[in-house]
Write a protein that holds these residues in place. Structure first.
Motif, short mmCIF file in Angstrom:
data_model
loop_
_atom_site.label_atom_id
_atom_site.label_comp_id
_atom_site.label_asym_id
_atom_site.label_seq_id
_atom_site.Cartn_x
_atom_site.Cartn_y
_atom_site.Cartn_z
N GLU A 1 -37.49 22.73 73.41
CA GLU A 1 -39.01 22.65 72.77
C GLU A 1 -39.74 21.98 73.63
O GLU A 1 -40.89 22.36 74.11
CB GLU A 1 -39.09 22.29 71.50
N TYR B 1 -38.12 33.71 59.65
CA TYR B 1 -38.77 33.13 60.77
C TYR B 1 -39.25 33.97 61.52
O TYR B 1 -38.73 34.99 61.97
CB TYR B 1 -37.83 31.97 61.35
N ASN C 1 -43.10 25.89 67.15
CA ASN C 1 -42.69 26.76 65.46
C ASN C 1 -43.56 26.24 64.64
O ASN C 1 -43.19 26.42 63.57
CB ASN C 1 -41.29 26.40 65.50
N TYR D 1 -38.34 25.72 62.81
CA TYR D 1 -37.51 26.88 63.14
C TYR D 1 -36.67 26.89 61.88
O TYR D 1 -35.57 26.41 61.66
CB TYR D 1 -36.62 26.38 64.15
N THR E 1 -43.11 30.85 63.19
CA THR E 1 -43.31 29.89 62.41
C THR E 1 -42.21 29.51 61.29
O THR E 1 -41.80 30.81 61.14
CB THR E 1 -44.80 29.19 62.18
#
Length: 606
Positions: free
Chosen positions: A243, A404, A332, A395, A407
């Motif tokens: 990420e 999921y 996310n 997540y 988001t």
């Protein structure tokens, strides 16, 4: 049109539809057992085309079922003697250690020896469309290295070596590995995660230490990987959660351990200069971990009652010193809720500093960080404690249990209980490590599969979500099963099974300090501590033109070629007093031109 829902509710097929638009098509069939005197034989076959699959199925039906079954069973029985027997029967009736070894072998593609995919599942697959081709049906070098560690832990060194050979064959020309890839090595996502370049070195080193590298020379692979690390590290484009970029405690720990392991290989191959350079680079990075990732006196520290803690990630700026108050983007999460100061975000990743031997489990900074981790990330469930990856993780399922969708709310990961178990074992707390092993068992499915995440909120039976039980994320997760195997082995051995010995010897026992402060174009330090040499590193041969008195007098120093795609020169700042300024620029002989910009580093008090 959901056949499973129909059968689950009515115990037979009752729904009829003339079409099935908008969604995934799943085949549901009904077999007339009366016609076959209560028996039937089903052939399930795969192929690159429908015709190939059909031919394989018809071919199988002409063969004797008993002999096919016997051959299948014998194939699995042959693999068992390769695994050390460490397991126990869990209350579910499964020996999760044996199940975990089977999971690792099941996820290996037989036509690509050593290629173990992350999972045969797709997270929240029931909500995905047919165009979601990847899911977890891909090779992540990090997950593959974890699988290799599990195989080594169970003494299946033959297949562990196959994973190393697969990694060697899929390494990119510049030394790194793709974020993830198809079995043939072609890319899927395009990120760069430095730990994925470091882990293959550690796999090779572990096999070397147990004399399991017969017939394999991993040095060319290791040299390329180490070269990529020193040229591009220690900052990572993405952390292990794929990420954020910057300084990550986890990534730093793996990189530094890998550089020390690579130095041993370099020395073994007679390149003592390269070995020395790799160790010096590891020392410099190790000494700066706290400067890059540790904060003190924050609001969170005061709330928990500690002096400070390691942050999840600290963004890097090539022109300034790192500040953990710099804003971090959290993936996310909805817009407007995804930007926070880095000092407010903590992660379990700091435990890697202990797992990979860089810090003692009793280090005061580690102990304070563990208190923060438990205050912010730990949650109790009906099956035991869980830890989230980091606070405000998005997540996972939404609060209402819906899947999921880009988001959500991050949930607890069973593999993190395994990582915590290894930390407790490093502290000498064998009972707690054993308890957390059983927590992983309790959070597995009835069939013994360990999920990526477990549901840690109130039960939502209508969505199949129960507290402490698997959520809709990936299951099984190979990484989690590998962590379970390793924790089982570590508990048996009474020590952390995969802790590299080089880091422990160098940083915990010998207390080795760095003798340099490193300046490079992607990491322009402003100060070098008194008593340390200023090391200037470049990607091409250079002459460093420098001065200690604002160009009144000058000197020229040629860089040294490391053989790793990096060149360096050490300026004698170790002999200078604080507040002395070193001014320098570059002449590039290959291009026959000057840099045209002056740079400055000041000598500071330690």
């Amino acid at each position: 049109s959901d056949g499973w829902q129909d059968i689950s509710a009515h115990k037979k097929m009752t729904w009829r539809y003339s079409s099935a638009p908008n969604g995934n098509i799943a085949l549901t069939g009904e077999i007339d057992l009366v016609e076959g005197d209560g028996e039937c034989v089903t052939a399930l076959a795969f192929g690159r085309t429908p015709e190939e699959a059909g031919q394989q199925a018809r071919n199988a039906l002409f063969k004797d079922f008993d002999s096919i079954q016997q051959s299948f069973v014998e194939g699995w029985l042959e693999s068992r003697p390769q695994n050390e027997n460490l397991g126990n029967i869990h209350e579910s009736g499964f020996d999760l250690y044996k199940v975990s070894n089977t999971v690792l072998r099941t996820h290996e593609e037989k036509s690509y020896p050593g290629a173990v995919i992350a999972s045969l599942s797709i997270p929240w697959g029931f909500s995905r469309g047919d165009d979601d081709l990847g899911g977890y049906h891909l090779i992540w070098p990090r997950d593959l290295a974890q699988a290799a560690g599990g195989l080594i832990a169970s003494r299946d060194t033959i297949h562990a070596k196959e994973t190393l050979l697969y990694l060697m064959s899929t390494q990119e020309e510049d030394g790194h590995w793709l974020q993830n890839m198809w079995l043939d090595g072609s890319p899927y996502w395009g990120g760069v995660q430095m730990d994925e370049t470091a882990f293959p070195i550690l796999v090779a080193d572990h096999l070397r230490r147990i004399n399991a590298l017969t017939g394999v020379d991993p040095w060319p692979m290791i040299q390329r990987a180490a070269g990529y690390l020193v040229r591009n590290g220690p900052v990572t484009q993405q952390d292990r959660w794929e990420e954020d970029g910057g300084y990550s405690p986890f990534t730093l720990a793996v990189e530094i351990a890998a550089l020390l392991a690579a130095a041993d290989f370099a020395e073994q191959n007679g390149d003592f200069g390269q070995a020395s350079y790799l160790r010096e680079t590891a020392d410099a990075w190790n000494e700066n971990i706290e400067r890059w990732t540790y904060v003190a006196g924050t609001e969170l520290a005061r709330k928990v009652g500690v002096k400070g803690y390691y942050v999840r990630i600290s963004p890097a700026n090539s022109d300034t010193e790192t500040s953990s108050s710099t804003l971090v983007a959290i993936k996310n999460r909805p817009l407007g809720q995804n930007i926070l100061p880095g000092e407010q975000i903590v992660s379990v990743d700091a435990l890697a500093l202990v797992r990979f031997g860089l810090r003692s489990p009793e280090d005061p900074k580690i102990l304070d960080t563990v208190k923060v981790i438990d205050s912010v990330l730990r949650k109790e469930t009906k099956t035991g404690p869980v830890w989230h990856r980091y606070n405000l993780d998005g997540y996972g399922e939404h609060e209402d249990g819906s899947p999921y969708d880009g988001t959500g709310v991050g949930r607890g990961w069973p593999l993190l209980a395994g990582e915590r178990g290894h930390y407790e074992l490093a502290r000498g707390n064998l009972d707690e490590a054993d308890r957390l092993l059983h927590v992983m068992e309790a959070q597995a499915s009835p069939g013994g599969l360990i999920p990526e995440q477990v549901w840690d909120a109130e039960d939502i039976p209508s969505r199949g979500l129960h507290n402490g039980r698997p959520s809709g994320s990936a299951m099984p997760l190979v990484w989690a099963h590998a962590e379970y195997i390793k924790l089982t082995r570590s508990i048996r051995d009474g020590k952390v099974f995969d802790m590299p010995p080089q880091t422990v010897a160098r940083y915990q026992k010998s207390k080795t300090c760095s003798k340099i402060g490193s300046w490079r174009f992607n990491q322009k330090i402003r100060t070098v501590p008194e008593g340390k040499s200023l090391r200037i590193e470049t990607l091409a041969p250079a002459v460093v033109h420098w001065s200690l008195n604002d160009w009144k007098t000058t000197a020229d120093s040629k860089t040294i070629d490391t053989g790793l795609g990096l060149h360096y020169v050490d300026l004698p700042s170790n002999k200078l007093s604080p507040r002395t300024n070193i001014v320098f620029t570059f002449y590039w002989p290959e291009a026959d031109k000057w840099e045209g910009v002056d740079f400055q580093v000041a000598v500071s008090k330690p």
